[in-house]
Design an enzyme around this catalytic site. Structure first.
Site, short mmCIF file in Angstrom:
data_model
loop_
_atom_site.label_atom_id
_atom_site.label_comp_id
_atom_site.label_asym_id
_atom_site.label_seq_id
_atom_site.Cartn_x
_atom_site.Cartn_y
_atom_site.Cartn_z
CB SER A 244 -0.98 -0.04 1.18
OG SER A 244 -1.98 0.94 1.04
CG ASP A 339 -5.82 -2.18 -4.85
OD1 ASP A 339 -6.67 -1.73 -4.06
OD2 ASP A 339 -4.60 -1.99 -4.72
CG HIS A 373 -5.24 -2.38 -0.97
ND1 HIS A 373 -4.47 -1.76 -1.93
CD2 HIS A 373 -4.81 -1.91 0.23
CE1 HIS A 373 -3.60 -0.95 -1.33
NE2 HIS A 373 -3.78 -1.03 -0.03
#
Length: 434
Positions: A244, A339, A373
């Site tokens: 991330s 994602d 994600h």
């Protein structure tokens, strides 16, 4: 203290619930769940229950039909309904859902095992039929002999994990985004697999990022130097693993700082995001700012932020792109195609094109259709949505549970192979055992 449950706890003298090869294993290892002593063709419901470090409860269930001998093997027999259908040997683990909406599975402290209670019940459906047998799976984040040492030195706030034995070990810096704070799960498991790992809070002393207006690359330089000086480090350079927001920080570490030989970028951005990046009292990258007006609301109460990041290729945003062509080490780019936090697959493709344009071949890339994600070490509960500290509300992370779980298994092995290849020591990392 570890709580150990025996492999077999029968509520009925006839029904046998076994966890093989042992009820005690590592978090990232599969177990074989087998039932015996049922009636021929008997239908039963298997359940799994657990709680995370914050006390949030998770559970799953699946319906199975015994064979003619009264046996069920989750490695080969299909679930007929429940949290998943079909043959999914570890389905009861990855399909567990929180009892409270929008909760992330927070398993952060490496000393605390993940305890999962498996049980088998009469009949099928949501009703709680009579329990026939139960067993507890103790899933460890640290193998025997791995040392865990908290680090509070200078600006550093982290934990150092060292495998058993004297080394030499490949060295890895783990940048895990958990609201900017510290996470131990991935680092502890990598150490159990033979890597010497330092995991650090992204913001140093200010672990919760309160009043943070900029990020300093000097902090990560301090972390690298600390890591290189540890006894047992045998690799010529250091590896970096991210996820991330820490993805763009990992890119910057690899591009601006010496001695980084292998960088794993997971579902990040190709540009510096959120906060400007400084190094030695000067700004080196501006921040790519989010556009809150493009947040999409959903019926669940969580929002989609995928379209809130402006184009990284727009002329006005090019200064925020991380100059990865400067890096001398190797990259592993991993992107989830579903994602919903941001468009990781596009960012990965842009970085591959950028490196090709500069005549570089120091990368490999992999993408996962149907994954969301949060790609983490395998066999934890899939997280569809949770609170996002930067957005200030729950967000949808994307992904389909089965595909996401398969992606985690594949990526976890690939990360270890990547680091083993590019962080060579005089001898290979030892096989880790409990």
């Amino acid at each position: 203290m570890f709580f150990f449950s025996p492999n077999l706890q029968n509520m009925s003298s006839q029904v046998r619930l076994r966890l093989l090869p042992s009820a005690r294993c590592l978090f990232d290892e599969p177990v074989q769940v087998k039932l015996g002593g049922l009636r021929s063709r008997q239908v039963v419901t298997m359940r799994a229950r657990s709680s995370d470090d914050r006390g949030v409860e998770f559970s799953s269930s699946a319906c199975y039909r015994a064979d003619g001998d009264g046996e069920v093997d989750l490695d080969t027999d299909p679930s007929l309904g429940g949290s998943y259908v079909g043959v999914e040997p570890m389905g009861l683990l990855w399909s567990m859902r929180p009892h409270t909406l929008h909760k992330f599975f927070y398993k952060n402290k490496a000393l605390n095992p993940h305890l999962v209670k498996f049980s088998v019940h009469q009949g099928e459906g949501e009703g709680e039929g009579r329990m026939l047998a139960e067993a507890t799976n103790e899933r460890l984040l640290m193998g025997d002999g791995v040392s865990r040492v908290p680090v509070q030195q200078g600006n550093l706030r982290g934990v150092l994990f060292t495998p058993p034995g004297g080394g030499p070990f490949p060295a890895v810096l783990d940048l895990y985004t958990l609201g900017g704070g510290l996470s131990e799960k991935r680092a502890a498991l990598l150490a159990t697999r033979g890597f010497l790992v330092l995991t650090v809070s992204l913001y140093g002393r200010d672990e919760q990022a309160k009043n943070i207006t900029e990020i300093h690359l000097d902090y990560f330089e301090e972390a690298l130097e600390f890591l290189k000086k540890q006894d047992g480090v045998g690799s010529r350079g250091v590896g970096v693993v991210s996820l991330s927001k820490s993805g763009d920080l990992a890119l910057s570490v690899a591009s601006y700082l010496p001695g980084v030989e292998a960088t794993v970028w997971i579902n990040g951005c190709s540009a510096n995001t959120a906060l400007p990046l400084h190094y030695r009292n000067s700004q080196i990258l501006p921040a790519l700012k989010f556009e809150p007006k493009k947040i999409v609301s959903t019926a669940s109460g969580a929002v989609i932020t995928k379209h809130c990041v402006p184009s990284t290729l727009a002329e006005e945003n090019r200064d925020a792109l991380v100059p990865i062509e400067r890096a001398t080490g190797h990259f592993l780019f991993a992107a989830a195609e579903d994602d919903q936090n941001w468009d990781s697959k596009s960012y990965m493709d842009q970085m591959v094109d950028r490196l090709k344009t500069h005549g570089k071949d120091n990368y490999e890339s992999v993408s996962y259709p149907g994954a969301g994600h949060f790609l983490e070490p395998p066999y934890g509960p899939y997280c569809p949505s949770s609170f996002h500290s930067m957005v200030g509300r729950p967000v949808l992370w994307g992904g389909e549970p089965r595909a996401h779980a398969a992606a985690e298994v594949h990526l976890w092995r690939k990360i270890q192979d990547f680091f083993t290849t590019h962080l060579r020591c005089d001898i290979s990392p030892p096989e880790s055992k409990l």
